[in-house]
Design a protein around this motif. Structure first.
Motif, mmCIF file in Angstrom:
data_model
loop_
_atom_site.group_PDB
_atom_site.id
_atom_site.type_symbol
_atom_site.label_atom_id
_atom_site.label_comp_id
_atom_site.label_asym_id
_atom_site.label_seq_id
_atom_site.Cartn_x
_atom_site.Cartn_y
_atom_site.Cartn_z
ATOM 1 N N PHE A 164 2.598 -2.336 9.170
ATOM 2 C CA PHE A 164 2.109 -0.991 8.921
ATOM 3 C C PHE A 164 3.252 0.014 8.958
ATOM 4 C CE2 PHE A 164 1.620 -2.102 13.366
ATOM 5 C CZ PHE A 164 2.111 -1.015 14.066
ATOM 6 N N VAL A 165 2.913 1.239 8.602
ATOM 7 C CA VAL A 165 3.882 2.325 8.499
ATOM 8 C C VAL A 165 3.752 3.226 9.716
ATOM 9 C CG1 VAL A 165 4.698 4.266 7.101
ATOM 10 C CG2 VAL A 165 3.735 2.246 5.988
ATOM 11 N N ARG A 166 4.914 3.640 10.242
ATOM 12 C CA ARG A 166 4.949 4.578 11.354
ATOM 13 C C ARG A 166 5.890 5.722 11.006
ATOM 14 N NH1 ARG A 166 5.567 -0.124 15.934
ATOM 15 N NH2 ARG A 166 6.671 -1.106 14.237
ATOM 16 N N ILE B 140 6.603 -5.023 10.714
ATOM 17 C CA ILE B 140 5.617 -5.761 11.513
ATOM 18 C C ILE B 140 5.588 -5.148 12.908
ATOM 19 C CG2 ILE B 140 5.066 -7.985 12.568
ATOM 20 C CD1 ILE B 140 6.257 -9.336 10.157
ATOM 21 N N GLY B 141 4.402 -4.891 13.405
ATOM 22 C CA GLY B 141 4.270 -4.310 14.730
ATOM 23 C C GLY B 141 2.951 -4.699 15.362
ATOM 24 N N LEU C 200 0.798 -1.211 0.000
ATOM 25 C CA LEU C 200 0.000 0.000 0.000
ATOM 26 C C LEU C 200 0.838 1.272 0.000
ATOM 27 C CD1 LEU C 200 -2.860 -0.875 2.521
ATOM 28 C CD2 LEU C 200 -3.034 -0.650 0.039
ATOM 29 N N PHE C 201 1.981 1.250 0.649
ATOM 30 C CA PHE C 201 2.711 2.495 0.832
ATOM 31 C C PHE C 201 3.698 2.723 -0.305
ATOM 32 C CE2 PHE C 201 6.565 0.396 2.031
ATOM 33 C CZ PHE C 201 6.165 -0.746 2.693
ATOM 34 N N ASP C 202 4.242 3.952 -0.340
ATOM 35 C CA ASP C 202 5.137 4.377 -1.405
ATOM 36 C C ASP C 202 6.589 4.152 -1.007
ATOM 37 O OD1 ASP C 202 2.977 5.448 -2.977
ATOM 38 O OD2 ASP C 202 2.901 7.110 -1.566
ATOM 39 N N SER C 203 7.383 3.712 -1.965
ATOM 40 C CA SER C 203 8.806 3.523 -1.723
ATOM 41 C C SER C 203 9.502 4.872 -1.647
ATOM 42 C CB SER C 203 9.424 2.690 -2.848
ATOM 43 O OG SER C 203 10.824 2.619 -2.715
ATOM 44 N N GLN D 274 -4.120 3.538 6.541
ATOM 45 C CA GLN D 274 -4.076 2.080 6.673
ATOM 46 C C GLN D 274 -5.079 1.662 7.753
ATOM 47 O OE1 GLN D 274 0.088 1.614 7.580
ATOM 48 N NE2 GLN D 274 -0.022 2.988 9.325
ATOM 49 N N PRO D 275 -5.679 0.485 7.635
ATOM 50 C CA PRO D 275 -6.654 0.032 8.633
ATOM 51 C C PRO D 275 -5.963 -0.610 9.834
ATOM 52 C CG PRO D 275 -6.546 -1.550 6.854
ATOM 53 C CD PRO D 275 -5.611 -0.430 6.486
ATOM 54 N N VAL D 276 -5.276 0.196 10.620
ATOM 55 C CA VAL D 276 -4.519 -0.268 11.779
ATOM 56 C C VAL D 276 -4.885 0.641 12.947
ATOM 57 C CG1 VAL D 276 -2.241 -0.737 12.736
ATOM 58 C CG2 VAL D 276 -2.643 -1.049 10.279
#
Length: 823
Positions: free
Chosen positions: A636-638, A625-626, A143-146, A577-579
């Motif tokens: 997810f992304v942080r 991973i978290g 889902l996220f951008d590099s 994101q659904p987190v």
């Protein structure tokens, strides 16, 4: 402590040896009896990548003559215009088609062996992890951008999983280091990779074919034919086939890739040229494999984790009976029982399509270039690289149009103006199973990006230039997604008969009674419950905009010496994101300072380039991973905080004799997370991490993990590439021996900074011998790669359900023979 001291001493000895080697090379240059004579370079189709002139080699059918006086020139378009690499005042590495062929590169994951600053590792399902000087992302979630922009044929690709299948019939690959905030702009905070195919050649009939066979039953072939369509047009058709058995004992880490490309070129008028291209790729096989490194268990009495090696080598895949036996010793956390065998469901079935055009019109004021493009891909795969099964079904579509106007010089000013429109639709479903828990996500993401940019160069004198650039980017992301999670929870002291959850696409396929959202149902006779978390739903629109800029000074301090310095900023979009607790992450920003010099000495026989850099990141994004705020595990992304990267790189190329080329690149890299903190639920034990962790005084249900002061991932302090090409003339034929090696000092390859994620210093070497006639119309070669057969780790992560470290190993030693013919 002894091991650490020994490693430091070893690195110091390595540095000393390199300095001695450089000094020896300089002495050999001065004392060489052939120095100062008119010479010819070794055949460009067999020289190392950093010494090759701008040639089409085998892949491009014809070769430009190498200057008789020394090293040839390489023409690049890194700054959106054709220029000599030695006159391009930006840090960029160039990889030639023959270097790709010699190194066996068929996808992005092996590019790091040729570019010291680059690290590309597989992540499963055809997705690569791309890091440049310690900046990048783990890409288990598409889902996220590099942070490293990937451009194929001048078209930006939005998804990391869409970057394979292009590595044949290429003109070159350019790797730009550092933010590209003006000419490239979108999501290029760490750099950019430009893959440039060979263009059709008007009015010419030509072609080539290359095929090889090696161990692991490896069969590769690529070729192209260029058909003339009158004197002003051409059709070029090229293709590639790659097939090899798995490198791991369970048959994983295999490859089945088929790709082709069709291009049509027409010089419609003296001022108007149109090129249209279409490409297709299919990626199959079982996919990338992994192995168990160790298991870990918290000892409450000692207050620390005890780590036990698995005893399995890096060639023992997760589906091997030995690995399955080890898995049955792992405790399944909340289920109150041990895990069972991992279902052997690993596969890859991905397809990629693309159509793009390039319209170039020469006006009386400059050249207008318009590049419309459409791309689509369908990805269907189940991968095991995290130590559990993750099924991804994903459908991506993107459309873009870029327009650039390269103006002719007006007085002392030349300029480039441009605009970009990018639209993308990404629909994905993830089904992740860890036996004791399972997560399901359905996501739809739409992205619209608009940008305008300009760059001006003021030629104040013939030798002194000032450069200024600016770009305005506006991004809008519409996201709707849901996440549904299930956990088997033991309500008794132990639940050895509790059912574990199989890998399925939908929860209804469990064959168990399903609870309502936020509720539980008993699993009769087992002492366990099946718990269902609350439904997490995100439906929102996020808009972001940013002005980025570049300022630079360029000075020709001699006829073949360039000095430059620049400051540039970059911007990477945020997302959703659904987190729970991490529903939205913010954009990241970088400011980078660079100073460098490019030089040729001794009548073009010695090339010496140096560069120093300082990168400062703010609000840096990191995907891993978290555990979310509800205790649910996810990827997810942080936004983790700030980091500082600085270092220097030196590159030397020496035509030591008429038939000998030496090549060396050395990079020193220092990276530091100035502020890197995140929170996790308190749980029954502290998190398994090498960072400091403490219960938050403000929120006792969470722990604060502080990794500040740690180095960035995939960022070895020292990287050294060395190479040599020696040509032996045998009448009307020649024998070319090539060898190259790469040294990387220790680096972390996983998110948790634990010992099993630290890779010690490594050497990896390749060699090749090629026999060919003087005109290079055909050749036969024998090759061996990874001579040391070192199976060091490329990526390592912790399996929370099971408490194990799982890693992806390097490709083992491979060898084979190759034949090529061209006309």
């Amino acid at each position: 402590m002894t091991w650490i001291t020994g490693q430091i001493i070893g690195e110091e000895c390595m540095r000393a040896a390199l300095m001695i080697g450089v000094a020896w090379g300089a002495i050999a240059l001065v004392s060489s009896p052939s120095y100062g004579q008119q010479t010819t370079s070794p055949d460009p189709s067999t020289t190392s990548p950093s010494t090759e002139p701008k040639v089409d080699s085998a892949a491009a059918d014809t070769a430009q003559e190498v200057p008789a006086s020394g090293l040839g020139d390489i023409i690049v378009t890194a700054q959106r215009r054709e220029e000599n690499l030695q006159r391009a005042a930006v840090p960029v590495d160039v990889i030639s088609p023959s270097a790709l062929l010699r190194s066996g590169i068929s996808n992005p994951t092996a590019l790091g062996s040729l570019v010291p600053s680059l690290s590309v590792t597989p992540a499963g399902g055809g997705r690569p992890n791309i890091f440049l000087r310690g900046v990048g992302n783990f890409t288990a979630n598409p889902l996220f951008d590099s942070s490293i922009a990937f451009n194929y044929d001048n078209v930006y690709l939005g998804r990391p999983g869409s970057t394979s299948g292009f590595f044949y019939d290429l003109e070159r690959i350019e790797v730009l280091k550092g933010p590209q905030g003006t000419l490239y702009g979108r999501n290029a905070t760490g750099g950019a990779i430009n893959v440039i195919p060979v263009r059709p050649k008007a009015g010419k009939l030509s072609g080539y074919l290359t095929a090889s066979y090696g161990n692991y039953d490896s069969v590769t072939a690529e070729g192209a034919i260029n058909l003339p369509l009158g004197p002003n047009g051409a059709l070029r058709v090229s293709g590639s086939v790659i097939d090899h058995d798995g490198y791991l004992s369970d048959g994983t880490s295999d490859e089945e890739t088929h790709a082709f490309r069709v291009q049509l070129l027409g010089e419609l008028t003296p001022d108007l040229t149109v090129r249209v291209s279409g490409d297709y790729e299919s990626l199959g096989g079982r996919g990338v494999g992994a192995y168990y490194v160790s298991s870990y268990r918290f000892n409450p009495t000692a207050g620390q984790y005890v780590v036990t090696p698995s005893g399995l080598g890096p060639n023992v895949g997760l589906f091997d009976p030995r690995a399955q036996a080890f898995r049955r010793t792992l405790f399944g956390g909340p289920a109150g029982r041990r895990l069972t065998d991992l279902q052997d469901l690993s596969y890859v079935d991905n397809e990629y399509f693309g159509v793009n055009a390039e319209i170039a019109y020469q006006t009386r004021f400059g050249t207008l270039t318009i590049i419309p493009a459409w791309r689509s891909d369908t990805q269907d795969n189940t991968n095991n690289t995290q130590g559990f099964l993750a099924n991804v079904f994903q459908k991506d579509e993107q459309f873009s149009t870029e327009a650039r106007f390269a103006g002719d010089r007006v007085g002392p000013i030349d300029y480039t103006l441009g605009a970009l429109y990018f639209w993308e639709r990404n629909k994905a479903r993830f089904a992740v199973g860890q036996q004791a828990l399972a997560n399901f996500q359905d996501n739809l993401q739409k992205t619209e990006s608009k940008a305008v940019f300009a760059r001006l160069t003021a030629h104040l004198t013939d030798a002194f230039r000032l450069v200024g650039g600016v770009r305005y980017t506006h991004d809008s992301k519409d996201f709707s997604g849901t996440a549904d999670g299930f956990t088997v929870v033991c309500a008794a002291p132990a639940c050895p008969t509790a059912p574990l959850l199989p890998q399925v696409s939908f929860p209804t396929q469990f064959g168990l009674p399903l609870p309502a959202f936020g509720a539980v149902v008993p699993l009769i006779g087992t002492g366990a419950l099946l718990a269902r978390g609350p439904l997490i739903a995100v439906d929102n629109t996020q808009t972001m905009d940013r002005i980025t800029y570049r300022g630079a000074i360029e000075v020709n301090i001699a006829l073949q010496s360039l000095l430059y310095a620049s400051v540039e900023t970059g911007f990477r979009s945020g997302g959703q994101q659904p987190v729970r607790g991490f529903e939205q992450y913010q954009p990241e920003y970088i400011t980078a300072w660079t100073a460098g010099s490019k030089n040729r000495f001794f009548d073009n026989r010695l090339q010496l380039n140096v560069e120093a850099f300082l990168w400062k990141y703010r609000n840096q994004q990191l995907a891993s991973i978290g555990v979310d705020s509800t205790g649910r595990q996810n990827f997810f992304v942080r936004n983790i905080g700030r980091s500082t990267n600085y270092g220097a790189e030196a590159e030397a190329r020496l035509l030591a004799t008429p038939t000998t080329i030496l090549n060396a690149q050395v990079q020193y890299l220092h990276t530091n997370y100035d502020r890197f903190t995140y929170v996790v639920p308190t749980g029954n034990a502290p998190p398994f991490t090498g960072c400091a962790a403490a219960i938050s005084p403000m929120a006792p249900t969470t722990r604060i993990v502080d990794c500040s002061g740690r180095p960035a991932f995939n960022s070895p302090k020292w990287t050294v590439n060395l190479g040599v090409d020696q040509t032996f003339e045998i009448g009307d034929y020649k024998l070319v021996a090539s060898a190259n090696t790469q040294y990387r000092s220790s680096r972390y390859v996983g998110f948790d900074f634990v010992a099993d994620q630290l890779v010690g210093s490594t050497w990896q070497s390749d060699a090749q011998v090629t026999f060919a006639p003087a005109d290079d119309r055909w050749s036969v070669a024998g090759f061996v790669r990874n001579i040391e057969n070192d199976r060091f780790l490329l990526n390592a992560n912790t399996l929370a359900i099971g408490s194990a470290v799982v890693a992806l190993p390097n490709v083992p030693r491979t060898y084979g023979v190759r034949g090529s013919v061209k006309f």
